[in-house]
Design a protein around this motif. Sequence first.
Motif, PDB file in Angstrom:
ATOM      1  N   ASN A 179      17.581   4.090   0.117  1.00 56.72           N
ATOM      2  CA  ASN A 179      16.304   4.750   0.386  1.00 56.72           C
ATOM      3  C   ASN A 179      15.598   4.194   1.624  1.00 56.72           C
ATOM      4  N   GLY A 180      16.228   3.296   2.319  1.00 54.95           N
ATOM      5  CA  GLY A 180      15.619   2.718   3.520  1.00 54.95           C
ATOM      6  C   GLY A 180      14.624   1.631   3.192  1.00 54.95           C
ATOM      7  N   LEU A 181      13.508   2.013   2.590  1.00 52.27           N
ATOM      8  CA  LEU A 181      12.452   1.087   2.207  1.00 52.27           C
ATOM      9  C   LEU A 181      12.346   1.027   0.690  1.00 52.27           C
ATOM     10  N   THR A 182      11.928  -0.098   0.177  1.00 44.06           N
ATOM     11  CA  THR A 182      11.625  -0.181  -1.249  1.00 44.06           C
ATOM     12  C   THR A 182      10.302   0.556  -1.509  1.00 44.06           C
ATOM     13  N   GLN A 183      10.021   0.831  -2.775  1.00 46.48           N
ATOM     14  CA  GLN A 183       8.761   1.515  -3.092  1.00 46.48           C
ATOM     15  C   GLN A 183       7.548   0.702  -2.652  1.00 46.48           C
ATOM     16  N   LEU A 184       7.607  -0.611  -2.846  1.00 44.46           N
ATOM     17  CA  LEU A 184       6.476  -1.458  -2.462  1.00 44.46           C
ATOM     18  C   LEU A 184       6.298  -1.490  -0.951  1.00 44.46           C
ATOM     19  N   GLN A 185       7.391  -1.520  -0.209  1.00 45.17           N
ATOM     20  CA  GLN A 185       7.297  -1.468   1.255  1.00 45.17           C
ATOM     21  C   GLN A 185       6.694  -0.146   1.706  1.00 45.17           C
ATOM     22  N   ARG A 186       7.086   0.921   1.047  1.00 46.95           N
ATOM     23  CA  ARG A 186       6.549   2.236   1.401  1.00 46.95           C
ATOM     24  C   ARG A 186       5.057   2.308   1.100  1.00 46.95           C
ATOM     25  N   MET A 187       4.646   1.819  -0.057  1.00 47.50           N
ATOM     26  CA  MET A 187       3.232   1.822  -0.409  1.00 47.50           C
ATOM     27  C   MET A 187       2.415   0.955   0.538  1.00 47.50           C
ATOM     28  N   GLY A 188       2.936  -0.225   0.854  1.00 43.06           N
ATOM     29  CA  GLY A 188       2.220  -1.117   1.763  1.00 43.06           C
ATOM     30  C   GLY A 188       2.043  -0.521   3.142  1.00 43.06           C
ATOM     31  N   THR A 189       3.062   0.205   3.611  1.00 40.00           N
ATOM     32  CA  THR A 189       2.956   0.873   4.913  1.00 40.00           C
ATOM     33  C   THR A 189       1.825   1.896   4.897  1.00 40.00           C
ATOM     34  N   GLY A 190       1.724   2.648   3.807  1.00 40.32           N
ATOM     35  CA  GLY A 190       0.659   3.637   3.695  1.00 40.32           C
ATOM     36  C   GLY A 190      -0.720   3.004   3.663  1.00 40.32           C
ATOM     37  N   LEU A 191      -0.856   1.902   2.935  1.00 46.55           N
ATOM     38  CA  LEU A 191      -2.145   1.207   2.881  1.00 46.55           C
ATOM     39  C   LEU A 191      -2.544   0.700   4.262  1.00 46.55           C
ATOM     40  N   PHE A 192      -1.568   0.193   5.004  1.00 47.46           N
ATOM     41  CA  PHE A 192      -1.847  -0.310   6.352  1.00 47.46           C
ATOM     42  C   PHE A 192      -2.268   0.826   7.285  1.00 47.46           C
ATOM     43  N   ILE A 193      -1.572   1.953   7.210  1.00 45.02           N
ATOM     44  CA  ILE A 193      -1.894   3.096   8.072  1.00 45.02           C
ATOM     45  C   ILE A 193      -3.297   3.619   7.782  1.00 45.02           C
ATOM     46  N   SER A 194      -3.694   3.633   6.516  1.00 47.71           N
ATOM     47  CA  SER A 194      -5.005   4.196   6.147  1.00 47.71           C
ATOM     48  C   SER A 194      -6.153   3.417   6.780  1.00 47.71           C
TER      49      SER A 194
ATOM     50  N   MET B  31     -21.048  17.321  20.276  1.00 44.67           N
ATOM     51  CA  MET B  31     -19.728  16.692  20.163  1.00 44.67           C
ATOM     52  C   MET B  31     -18.839  17.627  19.362  1.00 44.67           C
ATOM     53  N   SER B  32     -17.643  17.835  19.845  1.00 40.87           N
ATOM     54  CA  SER B  32     -16.746  18.784  19.189  1.00 40.87           C
ATOM     55  C   SER B  32     -16.330  18.310  17.799  1.00 40.87           C
ATOM     56  N   LEU B  33     -16.366  19.237  16.859  1.00 45.64           N
ATOM     57  CA  LEU B  33     -15.925  18.966  15.496  1.00 45.64           C
ATOM     58  C   LEU B  33     -14.459  18.531  15.453  1.00 45.64           C
ATOM     59  N   PHE B  34     -13.681  18.998  16.423  1.00 49.95           N
ATOM     60  CA  PHE B  34     -12.242  18.724  16.412  1.00 49.95           C
ATOM     61  C   PHE B  34     -11.911  17.262  16.722  1.00 49.95           C
ATOM     62  N   LEU B  35     -12.939  16.484  17.094  1.00 48.16           N
ATOM     63  CA  LEU B  35     -12.734  15.043  17.237  1.00 48.16           C
ATOM     64  C   LEU B  35     -12.460  14.391  15.884  1.00 48.16           C
ATOM     65  N   GLN B  36     -12.707  15.121  14.816  1.00 45.82           N
ATOM     66  CA  GLN B  36     -12.452  14.590  13.476  1.00 45.82           C
ATOM     67  C   GLN B  36     -11.000  14.757  13.032  1.00 45.82           C
ATOM     68  N   ILE B  37     -10.217  15.463  13.775  1.00 46.23           N
ATOM     69  CA  ILE B  37      -8.837  15.742  13.348  1.00 46.23           C
ATOM     70  C   ILE B  37      -8.003  14.471  13.142  1.00 46.23           C
ATOM     71  N   PRO B  38      -8.061  13.463  14.042  1.00 46.86           N
ATOM     72  CA  PRO B  38      -7.202  12.275  13.874  1.00 46.86           C
ATOM     73  C   PRO B  38      -7.278  11.601  12.513  1.00 46.86           C
ATOM     74  N   PRO B  39      -8.481  11.327  11.935  1.00 45.98           N
ATOM     75  CA  PRO B  39      -8.467  10.660  10.622  1.00 45.98           C
ATOM     76  C   PRO B  39      -7.824  11.496   9.525  1.00 45.98           C
ATOM     77  N   TYR B  40      -7.969  12.819   9.578  1.00 43.74           N
ATOM     78  CA  TYR B  40      -7.292  13.679   8.607  1.00 43.74           C
ATOM     79  C   TYR B  40      -5.775  13.531   8.753  1.00 43.74           C
ATOM     80  N   PHE B  41      -5.328  13.506   9.986  1.00 42.88           N
ATOM     81  CA  PHE B  41      -3.886  13.410  10.248  1.00 42.88           C
ATOM     82  C   PHE B  41      -3.350  12.037   9.829  1.00 42.88           C
ATOM     83  N   ILE B  42      -4.142  10.993  10.080  1.00 45.79           N
ATOM     84  CA  ILE B  42      -3.713   9.639   9.722  1.00 45.79           C
ATOM     85  C   ILE B  42      -3.651   9.478   8.213  1.00 45.79           C
TER      86      ILE B  42
END
Length: 281
Positions: free
Chosen positions: A117-132, A163-174
């Motif tokens: 699976n490439g990454l373990t479940q804990l590695q995958r979860m930790g990556t998501g927490l870091f990205i958030s 200020m353009s509303l579309f400046l909010q897109i990055p956090p949704y994408f992240i």
Amino acid sequence: MCNRFLDKAAVLGDSDNVKDPVNPWRLCTVTQVEELKAIIRLLPIWATGIIFSTVYSQMGSYFILQGDTMNNRVGNIKLHISPATLSVFDTISVIFWVLVYDRIIVPVARKFTGRENGLTQLQRMGTGLFISIFAMVYSVILENIRLKMVRRHNYYDLNQVPMSLFLQIPPYFIIGCAEVFTFIGQLEFFYEQAPDAMRSTCSALQLLTVAFGSYLSSLLITIVTKITARNGSPGWLPDKLNYGHLDYFFLLLTVLSVLNFVVFLLVSKLYTYKKPVGNLH
């Protein structure tokens, strides 16, 4: 210590008579005790998902309120976009990153880790927490810039700052990217590490993190409002955000996310998988 305490639930006491019918409220089977131990071992990992769900819940609350204070027109045409519709970028992000994860990240990680699976479940979860964390960092910066514009040009009573509303897109994408790592990793983790007879029940733990994250968000808002809105001060989160400090609230969530990530690293390091994670060889 905890294990020895739980083991006593499967041991006959001095007053128990082996010839009498077993009372399930007084004596447990060894299997039941081991299943309870397995669930308790999952709880520290489960708890670290609550802060992530608190960040996730902002897409349905203060991200929308922040968007209400920004210009939602599309170009020069008379078309206005509701801030709530930006959540579609979260969905697009999830679809995009699922493909990237399966087609690119897993094959690359497989070469380095040797795991199927490439990454373990804990590695995958930790990556998501870091990205958030970066979603909240961006939100802090965006709101800080917006408030500086409000104060520089005295836009306090203006419903929408230029200020353009579309400046909010990055956090949704992240956050969408973080979901692919964290939420899916949680589902896999709780299912595979749960006792065989309780897999369906333990899979619901992931949904509980979402619920508790929403409750924690409401609790934080209540506490922050009560502490900061004193002596006539509008506080951090007034009805009119131009008078408040939403960036401070987002900064609070950023700090909590960082601390939560550190705690996750500690508890995941101490966790032992129920069974070895499959290798290619």
